[in-house]
Design a protein around this motif. Structure first.
Motif, mmCIF file in Angstrom:
data_model
loop_
_atom_site.group_PDB
_atom_site.id
_atom_site.type_symbol
_atom_site.label_atom_id
_atom_site.label_comp_id
_atom_site.label_asym_id
_atom_site.label_seq_id
_atom_site.Cartn_x
_atom_site.Cartn_y
_atom_site.Cartn_z
ATOM 1 N N VAL A 13 0.827 -1.211 0.000
ATOM 2 C CA VAL A 13 0.000 0.000 0.000
ATOM 3 C C VAL A 13 0.860 1.259 0.000
ATOM 4 O O VAL A 13 0.495 2.265 -0.594
ATOM 5 C CB VAL A 13 -0.948 0.009 1.234
ATOM 6 N N THR A 14 2.027 1.196 0.623
ATOM 7 C CA THR A 14 2.873 2.374 0.783
ATOM 8 C C THR A 14 4.218 2.221 0.063
ATOM 9 O O THR A 14 4.567 1.128 -0.390
ATOM 10 C CB THR A 14 3.154 2.631 2.276
ATOM 11 N N GLY A 61 -9.766 4.752 0.055
ATOM 12 C CA GLY A 61 -8.654 4.686 0.993
ATOM 13 C C GLY A 61 -8.025 3.298 1.012
ATOM 14 O O GLY A 61 -8.506 2.362 0.372
ATOM 15 N N LYS A 62 -6.929 3.173 1.732
ATOM 16 C CA LYS A 62 -6.206 1.904 1.897
ATOM 17 C C LYS A 62 -5.806 1.292 0.562
ATOM 18 O O LYS A 62 -5.798 0.070 0.390
ATOM 19 C CB LYS A 62 -7.043 0.912 2.715
ATOM 20 N N THR A 63 -5.490 2.136 -0.402
ATOM 21 C CA THR A 63 -5.000 1.676 -1.705
ATOM 22 C C THR A 63 -3.668 2.347 -1.997
ATOM 23 O O THR A 63 -3.367 3.429 -1.476
ATOM 24 C CB THR A 63 -5.980 2.017 -2.844
ATOM 25 N N PHE A 64 -2.888 1.715 -2.854
ATOM 26 C CA PHE A 64 -1.621 2.303 -3.270
ATOM 27 C C PHE A 64 -1.869 3.615 -4.001
ATOM 28 O O PHE A 64 -1.122 4.588 -3.827
ATOM 29 C CB PHE A 64 -0.886 1.312 -4.174
ATOM 30 N N ILE A 65 -2.935 3.655 -4.808
ATOM 31 C CA ILE A 65 -3.278 4.887 -5.534
ATOM 32 C C ILE A 65 -3.506 6.027 -4.551
ATOM 33 O O ILE A 65 -3.024 7.152 -4.758
ATOM 34 C CB ILE A 65 -4.526 4.680 -6.414
ATOM 35 N N ASN A 66 -4.238 5.749 -3.482
ATOM 36 C CA ASN A 66 -4.512 6.788 -2.491
ATOM 37 C C ASN A 66 -3.223 7.314 -1.866
ATOM 38 O O ASN A 66 -3.079 8.520 -1.616
ATOM 39 C CB ASN A 66 -5.435 6.248 -1.402
ATOM 40 N N GLU A 67 -2.275 6.415 -1.620
ATOM 41 C CA GLU A 67 -0.981 6.841 -1.066
ATOM 42 C C GLU A 67 -0.245 7.747 -2.043
ATOM 43 O O GLU A 67 0.378 8.734 -1.650
ATOM 44 C CB GLU A 67 -0.125 5.626 -0.715
#
Length: 267
Positions: free
Chosen positions: A107-108, A169-175
């Motif tokens: 995710v990050t 939320g809680k997605t790589f895209i969101n990060e």
């Protein structure tokens, strides 16, 4: 003999370095290649498009959600690389009783660095892995410095149409959005990729920017017009979905892409 634990907490013990790899994750197929493991990769999915030539020289074992078990059995892999989000639990469970399935959960940026380091240990490519983690960390820190004086902007990142779906939320895209100081209006919505109604965008967060990803849905100009009309003042921007959603070594290129994107938004 060595033991390593994957991101789901499963311990894997190998008597020797795995030499026959099947990757069910496009971005990690690219990462394995960048670690010098092209010869060890024996099977990939139809979505593993980087580097492009692998499609013609490696066995296609299906998609990321549905695989051809018999093809995999015929290849007799030493290890299968999977991902918690990319691959279904059904796929992982159907394979883990037969072969070691190393499941990643990314995710990050830090998760990405850990995965590359893990691959270095598993495949005895620690030097190559360190080179890549060093490069990514340098690009990451450089980008954070680049973003220091930038202001936050409200944004929505759409990945699908009919129905419209956004990155939550809680997605790589969101990060990646957060690194770019884009406040995702759907971050707190239920689900990783919630269905959304574009006519409600203004009351749900009133984004200044709406990103239309190049994958998995091929957004076109008419969709940008449709969204722009519904949101009134939001600026619609086509973006390279791989740069926002592909973890692994692709992250190094992503930071350069994000700089160019920031400059494009300013224009």
């Amino acid at each position: 003999m060595f033991t390593i634990t994957d991101d789901l907490g499963t311990q894997h013990t190998f008597g020797q370095t795995p030499k026959r790899i099947i990757s069910l994750v496009p971005s990690l197929t690219e990462t394995l290649y960048e670690l010098g493991l092209e010869d060890e990769i024996i099977g990939i999915t139809k979505f593993c498009v980087h580097p492009y030539h692998l499609k013609s020289v490696k066995i296609n074992v299906g998609g990321t959600k549905k695989v051809h078990i018999e093809k995999i059995k015929a290849l007799n892999p030493d290890i299968i690389i999977a991902n918690k989000e990319e691959n279904t639990l059904e796929v992982v469970e159907s394979l883990r009783d037969i072969y070691p399935v190393f499941v990643t959960d990314i995710v990050t940026v830090e998760d990405t660095l850990k995965t590359i380091t893990d691959f270095g240990k598993i495949f005895k490519r620690t030097t190559d892995a360190k080179k890549w983690t060093d490069k990514i960390e340098f690009a990451y820190n450089d980008f954070k410095h680049f973003m220091q004086d930038k202001k936050w902007q409200k944004a929505a990142y759409l990945i699908w149409r009919e129905p419209y779906m956004a990155a939550g939320g809680k997605t790589f895209i969101n990060e990646m959005l957060k690194l770019n100081k884009f406040k995702n209006i759907y971050e707190l919505f239920e689900g990783r990729y919630p269905e959304v109604e574009i006519r409600k965008m203004r009351i749900q967060g009133d984004p200044e920017l709406v990103f239309l990803s190049s994958e998995p849905y091929p957004f076109k100009e008419e969709h940008a017009f449709e969204i722009g009309r519904a949101t009134h003042h939001a600026k619609t921007i086509f973006v390279d979905g791989e740069m926002f959603s592909w973890y692994g070594t692709r992250l190094f290129k992503a930071f350069q892409y994000f700089k160019a994107l920031q400059n494009r938004i300013k224009e």
